[in-house]
Write an enzyme that holds these catalytic residues in place. Structure first.
Site, PDB file in Angstrom:
ATOM      1  N   THR A  68       1.532  -2.013   8.398  1.00 47.81           N
ATOM      2  CA  THR A  68       0.151  -1.761   8.008  1.00 47.81           C
ATOM      3  C   THR A  68       0.098  -1.799   6.490  1.00 47.81           C
ATOM      4  O   THR A  68       0.647  -0.928   5.819  1.00 47.81           O
ATOM      5  CB  THR A  68      -0.342  -0.396   8.519  1.00 47.81           C
ATOM      6  N   LYS A 119      -7.083  -3.047  11.779  1.00 50.22           N
ATOM      7  CA  LYS A 119      -6.311  -1.801  11.781  1.00 50.22           C
ATOM      8  C   LYS A 119      -6.900  -0.785  10.805  1.00 50.22           C
ATOM      9  O   LYS A 119      -7.038   0.399  11.125  1.00 50.22           O
ATOM     10  CB  LYS A 119      -4.848  -2.107  11.412  1.00 50.22           C
ATOM     11  N   LYS A 142      -2.173   7.292   4.044  1.00 48.62           N
ATOM     12  CA  LYS A 142      -1.897   5.914   3.608  1.00 48.62           C
ATOM     13  C   LYS A 142      -2.961   4.961   4.137  1.00 48.62           C
ATOM     14  O   LYS A 142      -3.509   4.132   3.386  1.00 48.62           O
ATOM     15  CB  LYS A 142      -0.521   5.477   4.105  1.00 48.62           C
TER      16      LYS A 142
END
Length: 290
Positions: free
Chosen positions: A87, A162, A237
């Protein structure tokens, strides 16, 4: 198929193991000295990808992805596919995809949802950004490592999906935890709260499948003292990536911004580091209005 797997941490290791168990020849590389059943370890990324038809990466951030791409892309055989399951920021995904294309390779950015448990069980969801040809080559591997793969569009689209998904997840978890803390102060039993919300308009994944209240709903990290299924620092994050993307796209995301600031406070200034992202509930339990 001969597969190279770069980045064998908590997510990468079980994913590589599942590929090996399915009969593929898997060569792995990681900075840590580890061993995985069925996986042959290589001394470097370039060594691992030699002769591989598919190279899978699972890395911490875009900067590391770019560095690994610089190492492995020149060593990959023509026509091979680079599948990045990290990611990372959309810009890094697109830069690496173009680098692969320029070198005669296929590429897919394919971040995952499902956490460590999904990686071990082979039930991950992949969000893929790529050409149709690259997705078709990667699809059989997605079927081994996961239960669903969605081709979201061109390179970068997987990361975009995502990031948007996890912004929703972070915001929804905060709202769920706030609601439980409010219910406590109003004298409402948590089980009764769950029974109502889980079958009415407050229904959500964070309530119904991953309830932050211990002893309520299906088993979740809250029942194990908030040992991470998805760590709060990883949520931070992803929320930061969402705000970086929002800045780049000139998108107004006030709830995403607030969620980012709350998880930043929780992780960096409170006791959230190393705890599940649902541990926001005990945080709110202790706080008053001011």
């Amino acid at each position: 198929m001969k597969i190279a797997f770069i980045g064998l941490g908590n997510m990468g290791a079980p994913m590589a193991a599942n590929l090996a168990a399915a009969g593929h020849e898997v060569v792995g590389h990681d900075m840590a000295d580890i061993s995985i059943d069925g996986v042959t370890m290589a001394a470097s990324g370039a060594q691992a990808v030699s002769g591989a038809e598919a190279v899978i990466t699972m890395l911490p951030n875009g900067q590391i992805l770019r560095a690994v791409a610089n190492e492995v892309i020149p060593a990959m055989q023509g026509g091979a596919v680079l599948i990045d399951c990290s990611t990372v920021d959309v810009d890094s995904a697109r830069v690496v995809a173009q680098q692969a294309t320029d070198s005669g390779l296929l590429s897919v950015d394919a971040p995952v949802s499902g956490g460590i448990g999904g990686a071990a069980a082979g039930t991950l969801t992949f969000m893929a950004g790529s050409s149709d040809t690259a997705f078709a080559k990667a699809a059989p591997l997605f079927e081994i490592m996961g239960q669903k793969a969605v081709h979201c569009g061109e390179p970068g689209a997987g990361q975009a999906a995502k990031i948007c998904n996890n912004m929703i997840l972070g915001v929804t978890m905060i709202a769920t935890c706030e609601a439980f803390a409010l219910a406590d102060k109003l004298g409402l039993d948590r089980q009764k709260m769950f029974d109502v919300v889980s079958t009415s308009s407050g229904y959500s994944w964070t309530m119904n499948a991953y309830c932050p209240a211990p002893g309520v709903g299906p088993e979740s990290p809250s029942d194990n003292d908030y040992t991470p299924g998805f760590a709060a620092e990883l949520m931070l994050k992803d929320l930061r990536l969402s705000q970086q993307a929002a800045e780049s796209a000139d998108a107004d995301t006030p709830m995403g911004e607030i969620a980012t600031k709350l998880y930043e406070q929780f992780v960096e200034h409170e006791n959230g580091l190393g705890r599940d992202f649902s541990a926001m509930l005990p945080r709110f339990e202790k706080r008053g209005r001011s």
